[in-house]
Design an enzyme around this catalytic site. Sequence first.
Site, short mmCIF file in Angstrom:
data_model
loop_
_atom_site.label_atom_id
_atom_site.label_comp_id
_atom_site.label_asym_id
_atom_site.label_seq_id
_atom_site.Cartn_x
_atom_site.Cartn_y
_atom_site.Cartn_z
N GLU A 1 0.87 -1.18 0.00
CA GLU A 1 0.00 0.00 0.00
C GLU A 1 0.91 1.23 0.00
O GLU A 1 1.66 1.44 0.96
CB GLU A 1 -0.91 0.03 1.22
N ARG B 1 -15.49 10.46 1.57
CA ARG B 1 -15.11 9.21 2.25
C ARG B 1 -14.24 9.50 3.48
O ARG B 1 -14.40 8.87 4.52
CB ARG B 1 -14.34 8.30 1.29
N ILE B 2 -13.33 10.48 3.32
CA ILE B 2 -12.45 10.85 4.45
C ILE B 2 -13.31 11.39 5.61
O ILE B 2 -13.09 11.05 6.78
CB ILE B 2 -11.42 11.91 3.99
N ARG C 1 -15.03 8.46 7.19
CA ARG C 1 -14.08 7.62 7.94
C ARG C 1 -13.73 8.29 9.28
O ARG C 1 -13.47 7.65 10.27
CB ARG C 1 -12.83 7.36 7.11
N1 LIG Z 1 -15.31 1.82 -3.35
C1 LIG Z 1 -15.69 2.46 -2.23
N2 LIG Z 1 -16.89 3.08 -2.16
C2 LIG Z 1 -17.29 3.72 -1.03
N3 LIG Z 1 -16.55 3.80 0.10
C3 LIG Z 1 -15.34 3.18 0.09
C4 LIG Z 1 -14.85 2.49 -1.06
N4 LIG Z 1 -13.61 1.99 -0.76
C5 LIG Z 1 -13.36 2.36 0.52
N5 LIG Z 1 -14.40 3.06 1.03
C6 LIG Z 1 -14.52 3.66 2.37
O1 LIG Z 1 -13.86 4.90 2.28
C7 LIG Z 1 -12.97 5.10 3.40
C8 LIG Z 1 -11.53 5.10 2.90
O2 LIG Z 1 -11.21 3.80 2.44
P1 LIG Z 1 -9.74 3.23 2.69
O3 LIG Z 1 -9.68 1.86 2.13
O4 LIG Z 1 -9.35 3.44 4.12
O5 LIG Z 1 -8.91 4.24 1.76
P2 LIG Z 1 -7.33 4.59 1.79
O6 LIG Z 1 -6.63 3.42 2.39
O7 LIG Z 1 -6.99 4.82 0.34
O8 LIG Z 1 -7.22 5.83 2.61
C9 LIG Z 1 -13.27 3.95 4.36
O9 LIG Z 1 -14.24 4.39 5.29
C10 LIG Z 1 -13.82 2.86 3.45
O10 LIG Z 1 -14.75 2.03 4.14
N1 LIG Z 2 2.51 14.32 4.62
C1 LIG Z 2 2.36 13.05 4.25
N2 LIG Z 2 1.19 12.43 4.58
C2 LIG Z 2 1.11 11.17 4.17
C3 LIG Z 2 2.11 10.50 3.45
N3 LIG Z 2 1.65 9.24 3.19
C4 LIG Z 2 0.42 9.16 3.73
N4 LIG Z 2 0.12 10.32 4.34
C5 LIG Z 2 -1.08 10.60 5.14
C6 LIG Z 2 -2.31 10.80 4.36
C7 LIG Z 2 -3.36 10.27 5.27
O1 LIG Z 2 -3.74 11.26 6.22
C8 LIG Z 2 -2.68 9.14 6.03
C9 LIG Z 2 -2.90 7.75 5.48
O2 LIG Z 2 -3.06 7.81 4.11
P1 LIG Z 2 -4.30 7.00 3.42
O3 LIG Z 2 -4.28 7.43 2.00
O4 LIG Z 2 -3.95 5.56 3.61
O5 LIG Z 2 -5.51 7.40 4.17
O6 LIG Z 2 -1.29 9.43 5.94
C10 LIG Z 2 3.32 11.18 3.14
O7 LIG Z 2 4.27 10.68 2.53
N5 LIG Z 2 3.37 12.45 3.58
#
Ligand SMILES: Nc1ncnc2c1ncn2[C@@H]1O[C@H](COP(=O)(O)OP(=O)(O)O)[C@@H](O)[C@H]1O
Ligand SMILES: Nc1nc2c(ncn2[C@H]2C[C@H](O)[C@@H](COP(=O)(O)O)O2)c(=O)[nH]1
Length: 250
Positions: A104, A163-164, A167
């Site tokens: 990831e 979505r953020i 979450r």
């Molecule tokens: N295809 C989708 N449609 C709607 N909601 C989603 C989808 N994929 C993930 N989510 C929701 O959106 C939020 C972010 O998903 P997540 O997998 O944690 O994303 P990331 O790891 O890229 O930050 C979570 O609450 C998850 O349940």
């Molecule tokens: N400043 C940075 N923030 C970063 C980096 N990689 C991830 N992130 C932050 C963004 C999100 O708040 C959180 C997790 O990321 P997801 O996309 O998994 O929700 O961490 C980075 O390199 N620099």
Amino acid sequence: MASLKPVSTSLPKYGVGSQPFTVFIEGNIGSGKTTFIEHFKKFEDKVCAIAEPVDKWRNFKGHNLLELMYIDPDRWAMPFQSYVMLTMLERHTQITDKPIKILERSLYSAKYCFVENLHKSGLIHDGMYEILKQWYNYVEDITHVQADLIVYLRTTPEVVYERIRKRARSEEACVPLEYIKQLHELHEDWLIRNRVGHNIKVLEIEADLDLSEIDREYKRSESVITATMQQQTQRPAVTASPSKRSDYLG
Ligand SMILES: Nc1ncnc2c1ncn2[C@@H]1O[C@H](COP(=O)(O)OP(=O)(O)O)[C@@H](O)[C@H]1O
Ligand SMILES: Nc1nc2c(ncn2[C@H]2C[C@H](O)[C@@H](COP(=O)(O)O)O2)c(=O)[nH]1
């Protein structure tokens, strides 16, 4: 003081031949990377799936570096990025006996998206930016980063912003839509417009699709991962022993 000799290009890089077929799952914050990787846990006999070390960033010896980065970026963005680099490098060099490794994110999204954005936004000083770039260059000079395929969970900023919010990760409570838009454009520059000139194959996934519809995209990515691996094994294995590439999904 005599200038340090550049790293010799003839020396073998650390980790060459130690990594299997490796896939990076890339995408904006909230694009569904963690959810996507959960889908691949059912292939755990063949896939080493490694999530982004967010928990490490949220509790480093009792310090929530992610929160500190968001609330005081002038002071904490640089140390946060250096810890991101360390934790991502640990994952790039982590050994597995499985034929497929799915990460990831990667060193590259930190470099081309997050660090770039922090610098463009003036949140890290030019000097900090140059130090981070030199670290990235040195790490890439001495370490082999296996990268065979990038799965880009392509989204629109407004969708992932919602979505953020749902979450509701406490550290991200103050993240504005504008920040998500900036990160989106940097992902597009890197993975669609290829402004950095990388030669890694990119699979674009329609990640705006809701959970009820996205399964077809997950299935498509399984097929592309398998097909890309087969194409690679038909070429002489350069960076991993053929035995690591004998198995496929399915
Ligand atoms: N295809 C989708 N449609 C709607 N909601 C989603 C989808 N994929 C993930 N989510 C929701 O959106 C939020 C972010 O998903 P997540 O997998 O944690 O994303 P990331 O790891 O890229 O930050 C979570 O609450 C998850 O349940
Ligand atoms: N400043 C940075 N923030 C970063 C980096 N990689 C991830 N992130 C932050 C963004 C999100 O708040 C959180 C997790 O990321 P997801 O996309 O998994 O929700 O961490 C980075 O390199 N620099």
